[in-house]
Design an enzyme around this catalytic site. Structure first.
Site, mmCIF file in Angstrom:
data_model
loop_
_atom_site.group_PDB
_atom_site.id
_atom_site.type_symbol
_atom_site.label_atom_id
_atom_site.label_comp_id
_atom_site.label_asym_id
_atom_site.label_seq_id
_atom_site.Cartn_x
_atom_site.Cartn_y
_atom_site.Cartn_z
ATOM 1 N N LYS A 87 9.980 10.247 27.646
ATOM 2 C CA LYS A 87 10.543 9.254 26.732
ATOM 3 C C LYS A 87 9.874 9.391 25.363
ATOM 4 C CE LYS A 87 11.418 4.219 26.653
ATOM 5 N NZ LYS A 87 11.133 2.927 27.329
ATOM 6 N N LEU A 115 12.734 -0.858 21.583
ATOM 7 C CA LEU A 115 12.556 -0.754 23.048
ATOM 8 C C LEU A 115 12.927 -2.035 23.779
ATOM 9 C CD1 LEU A 115 9.084 1.113 23.390
ATOM 10 C CD2 LEU A 115 11.333 2.101 22.950
ATOM 11 N N SER A 128 15.393 0.611 28.125
ATOM 12 C CA SER A 128 15.249 1.441 26.969
ATOM 13 C C SER A 128 15.013 2.912 27.271
ATOM 14 C CB SER A 128 14.092 0.910 26.118
ATOM 15 O OG SER A 128 12.870 1.002 26.836
ATOM 16 N N ILE A 155 8.899 -2.469 30.490
ATOM 17 C CA ILE A 155 8.254 -3.760 30.201
ATOM 18 C C ILE A 155 9.139 -4.912 30.663
ATOM 19 C CG2 ILE A 155 9.177 -4.067 27.859
ATOM 20 C CD1 ILE A 155 6.437 -5.133 27.031
ATOM 21 N N GLY A 156 10.409 -4.603 30.948
ATOM 22 C CA GLY A 156 11.306 -5.671 31.392
ATOM 23 C C GLY A 156 12.426 -5.092 32.260
ATOM 24 N N GLY A 157 12.293 -3.795 32.566
ATOM 25 C CA GLY A 157 13.335 -3.135 33.364
ATOM 26 C C GLY A 157 13.680 -1.753 32.833
ATOM 27 N N SER A 158 12.924 -1.267 31.879
ATOM 28 C CA SER A 158 13.345 -0.087 31.113
ATOM 29 C C SER A 158 13.339 1.242 31.858
ATOM 30 C CB SER A 158 12.518 0.035 29.832
ATOM 31 O OG SER A 158 12.939 -0.936 28.888
#
Lengths: 578, 578
Positions: free
Chosen positions: B139, B188, B214, B235-238
């Site tokens: 990434k 992101l 992201s 960080i939240g599902g990326s």
């Protein structure tokens, strides 16, 4: 803002404190009151032997500083938990009368628990757990269901816990007997121990000197052998400072290695530099037994923040340190901000000689970015501008304490301007969340640079590995007079870097051996004031402890290396006596 | 505030982006340009087989989705790293032309590295490390010395890294060949992939749909088999959202289990809910091999925040889960905030049947305090009011992107009001540090309550243990059309609780099997909009992935349970075909 927030029903904070103190006094069995020596008797360590309260057997029990030995006598039934708890309780009450080290006193409840443990052994033939029958003292943060937890705040008087903190719960499951809670400083943000509810705790080695803090009640109590094992907490040195000042062993574990859930705290939610629980005791065996017992209980199943990392016998066998055969240590003689007093240097020289005699390597530690780390850490502690403390104090109208000095004019050596107390005093501007994140960024890069600095020692040690541990003062002085412990950076450095760190008692100040040295080129005016503070007569006889600093989440290895250092020192001292 | 902070020398941000994109285009070898299908060809997964660029051997190599198989052919020298890297690079360039998934392209450099690895094997007869010769995509956050890291920001164009991020460094030491970097969304903070520098990445299963984000560049690339293993962040599902949307396996490890040091990031210093790296791949073996390789490298010696916890074969053998013989799973059919679409329910029913067929227990998960956790997490993400994003964008004058929709009027099903994008849009008021601490306090107590809730399932499972893992959607839908992925809480829940969580591809939307269901009593207006979004024809053929949620720092066990679920599903699907 001041007293408007006090509800009309709340009595005057002074009256609340007085009533609480009275209630504490009444919790002491009348028969355990002793005739106390006058205040000008400074060293009170011999009082338990002379006051007549303890039987010879109780003296034998409480003089057993090796927690492993206590546990095996408890496990075999040779000593019952009731008699061991009674013995330590009596000695704790003696300590209380001499040093004012306790907060909650609950004799009957503790003895009931001890009886329960004894009954379990009698009925099942088995110990209740790895800490079977052991009385354990707790800093006034670890909740015990049904008891108050005031943490030295007038406004928290009358707050009865409706559950145990997770650590208390685990201690119960391990068969321990939490038997007393111990004094702290208001806000927990001082390296001494004084608050408006319970007053000041003094150092039993010399009551003119501070016992350190914020876990100072534990320091005084354990030094008096009023508890075989005490649990404090450490966010900037709070188990290490009192241990160094009172001649004890301790361990500051890494963030979240031990469970903190359910304990009360200052600045709760400040997770940038986390407070951690740590054991304080008279022999290193207690540190190991406690750590292993708690980790074996899988604390991550009770505290979601506790690191899922089992006790590792492999790491305790120093698997990451060449198996422990030949280690290398680096000595931080001086952190470049405050030069330690002569007794600290002698203690470090003793460690160097003892370790070299034992076949290990010893090099000098080169301090790196210390001022940057100091500033970053202090800014983090002060991120709320002291708001947390003010909020709690305003509930009762109690003022936020601005100095630990019993009388600001009493000590003419007072440091002219406190180096670290940025969060105490009048409430200051808070940082924004974004500003706090910038401090985190800076802290990450300071930690990375410090890690690389440590790794780079591999080409100086001769072992093929980086330095295995650093040996350092815990403070640039031994226990100073009350009100004069104003520099915490020898310990805070380890909190900021999250280094697993122990304290080892090394020697005692000797006015003959520890003569003042000529002034050096002072690093700053605090360093100059610190230099002037040194007085061999004043400090004579005070314990000198040092830190052994390991890496993050390396508790097992730090304990093993602490044992190695302790053994080496034992041999060195024995040889010196011959 | 706006463009004042742009230095006079900085060219217009649009021009900078255009030049960078041009430079990227020129980095593609001319011979690797293919004739691309028109935009209305939605599924492009067959293009690599038909476009003529890949030789049959290159197809064989790149179709080897089992990373273990690739590694053993590389280790034996049967396939050289140069030919494996070339094959994947060509397929990555095909993917780029179809889905716009790449950022940095550096063919020559990657092939030089592959040659170095091949030479090492030739000269020493030994592999360079556990990932010997394996091309790995990264990434656009993981720095590679000498290359730019733009992370989709115009202002970061021209920032050449002077060192590798720690993870890159470890991959090199393990013998891997970092060969390409992949696209992200600006900030992101979206579950899609679009930025002003590189544009939009599409889903190769259906280019009308988003690939997620992201780490969406990785999602599209790995789904195209243009990389055997990609590293994203979460960080939240990326990593989980693009994996679920693109039919991949992934793992979101716990905070700091893997090293993040030296990678660029959004909201750097936000440590309340930490971003974590995670592997994305076409077979679960890649997840395990990557995790073990990185952990065996002792990342804590390079990244001071990395947890000192070795890869544990014991935990992988499910020592904490009864040895894995009979497990119990709980299915979260619905989190009580947004009801998942019919294909997700069918996928969960498949898991239940497959696991029961394999002898495991399956119960229903009772969601608990989900709205409280959602609000706490969203408040943490938004604690700086979006200041971080605005600061970076203002450097170039580039606007902060306010929607992922290619054309706000294109999709008449647009959710009326985004549920989660509290930090995007105009800059908002920041929290103070103290207010952030209050969120941490709340988060701690939510985590504690959730842990107790999980532990309490022990009396429902029939195994004597609490539920071993939860199976849950990763989103309440499969990949939606661009601009419509607005709910992340199925994944964010795990970030907030710090649960080690994998994603497993289960099935594909089938317009016959996944008929719309009658409306339920809507939980809220987002839930209603989500219900209306479902269209079996639109989603037909899209991959359906689910999360397998384990405990904090339980990566090994989660991988093992993911394999168990994957095997059970394989048998179930095979039986269904018979």
């Amino acid at each position: 803002m001041a007293s408007d927030s006090v509800t009309p029903a709340a009595p005057d904070w002074r009256a609340r404190c007085k009533a609480k103190k009275q209630q504490q006094q009444e919790a002491i069995p009348r028969a355990w009151l002793i005739e106390t020596p006058p205040d000008d008797v400074l060293n009170v360590l011999d009082v338990p032997y002379k006051c007549g309260l303890l039987t010879p057997r109780e003296i034998e029990i409480t003089d057993t500083t090796d927690v492993g030995a206590l546990l095996s006598k408890l496990a075999s039934g040779q000593w019952s938990s009731v008699e061991v708890t009674t013995a330590f309780y009596k000695r704790a009450i003696i300590a209380q009368q001499l040093t004012n080290c306790l907060t909650e006193i609950f004799v009957e409840r503790a003895l009931q628990r001890a009886q329960e443990v004894d009954d379990h052994l009698k009925v099942t033939g088995k110990v209740m757990g790895p800490l079977h029958g052991l009385p354990i003292s707790l800093k006034d943060q670890f909740k015990i269901k049904g008891l108050e937890t005031t943490m030295g705040y007038a406004s928290w008087i009358g707050k009865y816990a409706d559950s145990d903190s997770v650590l208390t719960q685990i201690l119960y499951e391990c068969g321990a007997v939490p038997f007393v809670r111990t004094n702290v400083c208001q806000t927990l943000n001082w390296g001494e121990t004084f608050n408006h509810v319970f007053g000041r705790t003094t150092n039993p080695w010399n009551r003119y000197l501070t016992c350190g803090g914020s876990s100072g009640g534990e320091g005084a109590l354990v030094a008096m052998k009023g508890s075989p094992l005490g649990i404090g907490t450490d966010i900037g040195g709070s188990v290490r400072i009192p241990s160094a000042f009172c001649g004890l062993y301790t361990l500051r574990p890494s963030y979240e290695r031990l469970p903190y859930a359910g304990a009360v705290n200052s600045q709760e939610g400040q997770e940038s530099i986390s407070s951690v629980p740590g054991p304080m005791t008279n022999a290193v065996s207690g540190v190991k037994l406690f750590m292993k017992a708690v980790l074996d209980s899988k604390p991550w199943n009770k505290d979601p923040l506790a690191v899922r990392k089992e006790w590792s016998d492999k790491e305790y066998a120093l698997s990451e340190h060449g198996g422990g055969g030949q280690l290398s240590f680096a000595i931080m003689w001086d952190n470049g901000l405050l030069k330690p007093h002569p007794p600290l240097w002698r203690a470090m020289r003793m460690c160097k000689a003892a370790l070299e005699d034992a076949g290990h390597k010893v090099i000098d530690w080169q301090p790196y970015q210390m001022l940057e780390i100091f500033r970053n850490a202090e800014s983090i502690y002060a991120a709320d501008g002291g708001h947390d403390f003010h909020v709690v104090c305003e509930e009762s109208g109690e003022p936020v304490i601005q100095t630990m000095s019993p009388d600001t004019n009493k000590h003419d050596l007072a440091l002219d301007e406190p180096l670290v107390q940025t969060v105490l005093g009048p409430e200051k501007k808070m940082l924004t969340a974004w500003e706090l994140w910038q401090l985190h960024k800076e802290k990450r890069s300071l930690r990375k640079a410090q890690l690389d600095h440590w790794q780079a020692t591999a080409n100086q040690t001769g072992t093929g590995r980086p330095v295995d541990a650093i040996i350092s003062p815990a403070a640039p002085y031994v226990a100073p007079p009350h009100g004069l412990n104003n520099d915490y950076f020898y310990t805070t450095f380890c909190n900021a870097m999250d280094y697993a760190t122990s304290v080892v008692p090394v020697t005692f100040v000797d006015e003959e051996l520890d003569r003042p040295v000529p002034p050096h080129e002072f690093y700053n005016h605090h360093d100059e004031a610190n230099y002037k503070l040194y007085d061999p007569k004043l400090f004579h006889g005070a314990p000198v402890g040092l830190q052994l600093i390991g890496r993050t989440l390396e508790e097992e290895a730090v304990i093993a290396m602490t044992e190695i250092l302790d053994n080496a020192l034992g041999k060195y001292r024995a040889a010196a006596r011959e």
